[in-house]
Scaffold this motif. Structure first.
Motif, mmCIF file in Angstrom:
data_model
loop_
_atom_site.group_PDB
_atom_site.id
_atom_site.type_symbol
_atom_site.label_atom_id
_atom_site.label_comp_id
_atom_site.label_asym_id
_atom_site.label_seq_id
_atom_site.Cartn_x
_atom_site.Cartn_y
_atom_site.Cartn_z
ATOM 1 N N MET A 170 0.877 -1.079 0.003
ATOM 2 C CA MET A 170 0.124 -0.191 -0.004
ATOM 3 C C MET A 170 0.904 1.115 0.102
ATOM 4 O O MET A 170 1.914 1.307 0.748
ATOM 5 N N SER A 171 0.717 2.003 -0.829
ATOM 6 C CA SER A 171 1.415 3.387 -0.922
ATOM 7 C C SER A 171 0.957 4.327 0.273
ATOM 8 O O SER A 171 0.007 4.378 0.744
ATOM 9 N N LYS A 172 2.218 5.021 0.498
ATOM 10 C CA LYS A 172 1.818 6.217 1.401
ATOM 11 C C LYS A 172 2.483 7.571 0.826
ATOM 12 O O LYS A 172 3.745 7.465 0.149
ATOM 13 N N ASN A 200 14.917 -5.680 1.185
ATOM 14 C CA ASN A 200 13.607 -5.294 1.093
ATOM 15 C C ASN A 200 13.135 -4.685 -0.099
ATOM 16 O O ASN A 200 13.527 -3.560 -0.452
ATOM 17 N N PRO A 201 11.703 -4.887 -0.511
ATOM 18 C CA PRO A 201 11.189 -4.238 -1.658
ATOM 19 C C PRO A 201 10.555 -2.877 -1.335
ATOM 20 O O PRO A 201 10.063 -2.768 -0.209
ATOM 21 N N LEU A 202 11.019 -1.839 -2.073
ATOM 22 C CA LEU A 202 10.542 -0.300 -1.960
ATOM 23 C C LEU A 202 10.753 0.171 -3.254
ATOM 24 O O LEU A 202 11.642 0.168 -3.822
ATOM 25 N N ILE A 203 9.578 1.061 -3.374
ATOM 26 C CA ILE A 203 9.607 1.966 -4.447
ATOM 27 C C ILE A 203 9.694 3.448 -3.877
ATOM 28 O O ILE A 203 8.456 3.333 -3.190
ATOM 29 N N LEU A 204 10.556 4.160 -4.046
ATOM 30 C CA LEU A 204 10.392 5.932 -3.574
ATOM 31 C C LEU A 204 10.330 6.717 -4.423
ATOM 32 O O LEU A 204 11.300 6.698 -5.495
ATOM 33 N N ARG A 205 9.330 7.535 -4.642
ATOM 34 C CA ARG A 205 9.024 8.861 -5.669
ATOM 35 C C ARG A 205 9.267 9.892 -4.709
ATOM 36 O O ARG A 205 8.486 10.226 -3.778
ATOM 37 N N CYS A 264 5.224 -0.630 -2.418
ATOM 38 C CA CYS A 264 5.489 -2.082 -2.096
ATOM 39 C C CYS A 264 6.932 -2.455 -2.959
ATOM 40 O O CYS A 264 7.695 -2.741 -2.702
ATOM 41 N N GLY A 265 6.837 -2.217 -4.257
ATOM 42 C CA GLY A 265 7.936 -2.642 -5.105
ATOM 43 C C GLY A 265 7.977 -4.074 -5.231
ATOM 44 O O GLY A 265 9.124 -4.836 -5.541
ATOM 45 N N TYR A 266 7.129 -4.676 -4.961
ATOM 46 C CA TYR A 266 6.840 -6.204 -4.907
ATOM 47 C C TYR A 266 7.131 -6.941 -6.375
ATOM 48 O O TYR A 266 7.723 -8.061 -6.241
#
Length: 184
Positions: A1-3, A83-88, A131-133
């Motif tokens: 879930m995005s934050k 750990n998976p993660l996408i950061l914008r 999530c970046g899954y």
């Protein structure tokens, strides 16, 4: 879930420091959207709402042209390990050239890299994590050195000649401001 967050917290700042690759996107009011991968030691987080990106010479200069029209910028980081993660990171950016009074102070945050063209001073308006899954796992081998050695070989005058030949206008024909702001 995005934050969505108003700034970079310390764990996101640490995440950025670990990344070997990031992506930058800009667009002018019309024309093409530019999305470019970036590497090397070219990014610094100065505060939770400010970062610097040292832009090295490349085959085009789209970001500088876009920012003359619309100063919005998005940076994206993906976790390719752990750990998976996408950061914008969403914000506005100011272009700093070597002839500008801020150059020396801001350039001091980086190693002396051949082909340094501009610094983009990004004011962060918001950040988004997701999530970046679906991002695959990759093993980092090393940064490529060819860009740096190419501009070391060209030297300062050869680099300015390259800018004159390849970096004065965007692919949509818009000016980049590179020669107008180059020290003589």
């Amino acid at each position: 879930m995005s934050k969505i967050l108003p700034k970079l917290n310390s764990s996101l700042q640490d995440f950025i420091k670990e990344q070997q690759l990031f992506f930058v996107a800009t667009a002018d009011i019309d024309g093409r959207v530019n999305l470019s991968p970036k590497g090397l030691d070219s990014l610094r987080v100065l505060s939770p709402n400010r970062l610097l990106w040292l832009n090295l010479t490349g085959s085009g200069n789209e970001t500088a042209a876009h920012l003359l029209g619309v100063n919005r910028m998005t940076l994206m980081f993906c976790s390719f390990a752990g750990n998976p993660l996408i950061l914008r990171i969403y914000g506005t950016a100011q272009t700093i050239h070597a002839a500008d009074p801020e150059w020396e102070e801001l350039y001091a945050h980086f190693p002396d890299l051949a082909g340094a063209r501009q610094i983009f001073d990004v004011q962060i308006e918001s950040v988004q994590t997701s999530c970046g899954y679906a991002v695959p796992l990759y093993d980092f081998v090393e940064q490529r050195s060819r860009l740096l050695t190419s501009f070391e070989d060209k030297g300062p005058e050869g680099t300015k000649n390259y800018w004159a030949e390849k970096n004065t206008t965007s692919i949509d024909g818009k000016p980049t401001g590179i020669l107008e702001s180059t020290p003589q």
